[in-house]
Design an enzyme around this catalytic site. Structure first.
Site, mmCIF file in Angstrom:
data_model
loop_
_atom_site.group_PDB
_atom_site.id
_atom_site.type_symbol
_atom_site.label_atom_id
_atom_site.label_comp_id
_atom_site.label_asym_id
_atom_site.label_seq_id
_atom_site.Cartn_x
_atom_site.Cartn_y
_atom_site.Cartn_z
ATOM 1 N NE ARG A 132 8.780 10.848 5.790
ATOM 2 C CZ ARG A 132 7.757 11.058 4.966
ATOM 3 N NH1 ARG A 132 6.709 11.783 5.387
ATOM 4 N NH2 ARG A 132 7.756 10.582 3.742
ATOM 5 N NE ARG A 154 7.373 6.611 7.372
ATOM 6 C CZ ARG A 154 6.417 7.301 6.764
ATOM 7 N NH1 ARG A 154 5.365 7.721 7.465
ATOM 8 N NH2 ARG A 154 6.493 7.577 5.479
ATOM 9 C CE1 TYR A 196 -1.149 12.643 -0.463
ATOM 10 C CE2 TYR A 196 0.933 12.021 -1.487
ATOM 11 C CZ TYR A 196 0.190 12.329 -0.355
ATOM 12 O OH TYR A 196 0.801 12.334 0.874
ATOM 13 C CG HIS A 234 6.008 6.921 0.684
ATOM 14 N ND1 HIS A 234 6.060 5.544 0.679
ATOM 15 C CD2 HIS A 234 6.694 7.314 1.792
ATOM 16 C CE1 HIS A 234 6.748 5.117 1.720
ATOM 17 N NE2 HIS A 234 7.149 6.168 2.411
ATOM 18 C CE LYS A 276 12.503 10.989 2.111
ATOM 19 N NZ LYS A 276 12.740 9.539 2.300
ATOM 20 C CG HIS A 278 11.691 5.791 9.865
ATOM 21 N ND1 HIS A 278 11.706 7.158 9.861
ATOM 22 C CD2 HIS A 278 11.317 5.423 8.613
ATOM 23 C CE1 HIS A 278 11.372 7.607 8.652
ATOM 24 N NE2 HIS A 278 11.129 6.563 7.886
#
Length: 403
Positions: A241, A332, A366, A356, A266, A329
């Site tokens: 990001r 990505r 994860y 994510h 995030k 951005h």
């Protein structure tokens, strides 16, 4: 008794003085010229006096009505001074527990915790302008219909995305108010689905190999500061990001292990970015220039702060790429598409590398080391592919080499 004519004619003296009206009401004239209504009474056998309000903000008729109310209070055994203190405290509490006051307090807290200046500015605008209709209300009086009415005004202006962002921000404010004991419910939750759906606008990006090659050649030709040059080269290669890239710290870079470890902005989870050989070389070349700063990419005005959030965007605009072509951005989105559709890497590897909120079949988020060995291979292949595109516009996606 006093009259309005007498009140207007009163002149200040070297010391304050009072003139009586009736039944304990009097006017006090101060050396500054200010005039204030005062009420004298006896409570528990002792004489007391309180200030009612300034004249002419409170007129003669209003002052007499307030005196009569307080006289009735005294006859009933009450003490006007105590009532006044309670009323003042209630006014202060009301002012401190309005939606606007709590929203500002919450935003100040987030700013201290590292929220970007741009985000602070946008959310402050939501408080002061877009939700001004509910800003002065006690937060406990802001109901779902009142909040919806404020959001509908944004819809009518055609800024549907802003309306959704305002609802989301209001929800966070209510959660903060509940956590701090100043609210019991979150009416923003009741408005899910009540607003128009915004039209989906995908982030501007480039996925055609030839156009990616053109973009990379332009970026590598940038002749600005070495710090910005390095950031431009690393942005597509690392595809983190934009805020995470510009706030990168030297302490988080592990050169021997060829890894960059940090907490994502995030999801707030630990993350690892494997550093391809090319990325490591760019950082090693940059380190002698900025190692005195904690930030890999320090700001122009102060090495104690990271580079501006507009630096990479401004460089892209300087190179001729507008916001409809590519954004910070957008790198990505570029990596996500090409790694999957062209280079054939597994989507879960890509999602993990994008940081994510991927969960396993048991619903567990994860950890930072998931698929790390495969991700290291992927990041090196991605850097090699970008280099090949930059060198030649004709790249074979199967061999990842120049055709």
């Amino acid at each position: 008794m006093l009259t309005d004519t007498k009140l207007r004619a009163l002149k200040p003296r070297t010391s304050a003085y009072r003139l009586a009206d009736a039944n304990g009401l009097c006017i006090e004239v101060r050396p500054s010229g200010a005039k204030a209504w005062r009420y004298r009474y006896r409570y528990a056998g002792k004489p007391s006096i309180i200030t009612l309000a300034e004249y002419p903000a409170m007129g003669l008729a209003e002052a007499r009505a307030e005196r009569d109310r307080l006289r009735a209070l005294v006859r009933g055994g009450g003490n006007p001074a105590n009532v006044a203190r309670v009323e003042r405290a209630a006014k202060v509490e009301r002012a401190e527990t309005t939606f606007g006051a709590i929203a500002t307090e919450f935003l100040d807290k987030r700013a201290k915790e590292g929220l970007s200046s741009g985000s602070v500015k946008r959310e402050r605008r939501l408080i002061e302008k877009d939700m001004a209709a509910i800003g002065m209300l006690p937060i406990t009086e802001v109901t779902a219909p009142l909040l919806l009415a404020a959001l509908r005004k944004l819809e009518k202006r055609g800024v549907v995305e802003t309306a959704h962002r305002a609802r989301s921000f209001a929800g966070r404010v209510f959660r903060y108010a509940i956590a701090t004991g100043r609210a019991q419910s979150n009416p923003a939750n009741d408005l899910v689905g009540a607003l128009e759906h915004p039209q989906v606008k995908h982030l501007a990006t480039v996925t055609d190999p030839n156009k990616i090659g053109d973009l990379l050649r332009s970026m590598y030709s940038y002749s600005g500061s070495p710090v910005t040059q390095a950031a431009l080269k690393l942005a597509p290669m690392l595809f983190v990001r934009p805020g995470e890239l510009r706030k990168a710290r030297w302490a988080d870079i592990d050169f021997p292990g060829a890894e960059w470890r940090f907490t994502t902005s995030k999801t707030g989870t630990p993350h690892i970015v494997p550093l391809a050989t090319q990325a490591k070389e760019i950082l090693e070349d940059l380190q002698p220039l900025t190692r005195r700063s904690e930030f890999v990419f320090p700001g122009v005005r102060s090495a104690k702060r990271p580079m501006s959030e507009n630096t990479i965007t401004a460089a892209l605009r300087y190179l001729g790429y507008d916001g409809d072509t590519i954004t910070g951005h957008g790198f990505r989105a570029m990596a996500r598409t090409v790694l999957d559709e062209v280079l054939g890497f597994r989507p879960d590897y890509i999602e993990h590398q994008l940081a994510h909120a991927v969960r396993d079949p048991l619903g567990r988020a994860y950890n930072r080391t998931t698929h790390l060995a495969e991700r290291k291979k992927m990041m090196q292949a991605w850097a090699d592919y970008l280099d090949a595109l930059r060198v030649s516009a004709n790249v074979d996606p199967i061999t990842r080499g120049v055709a």
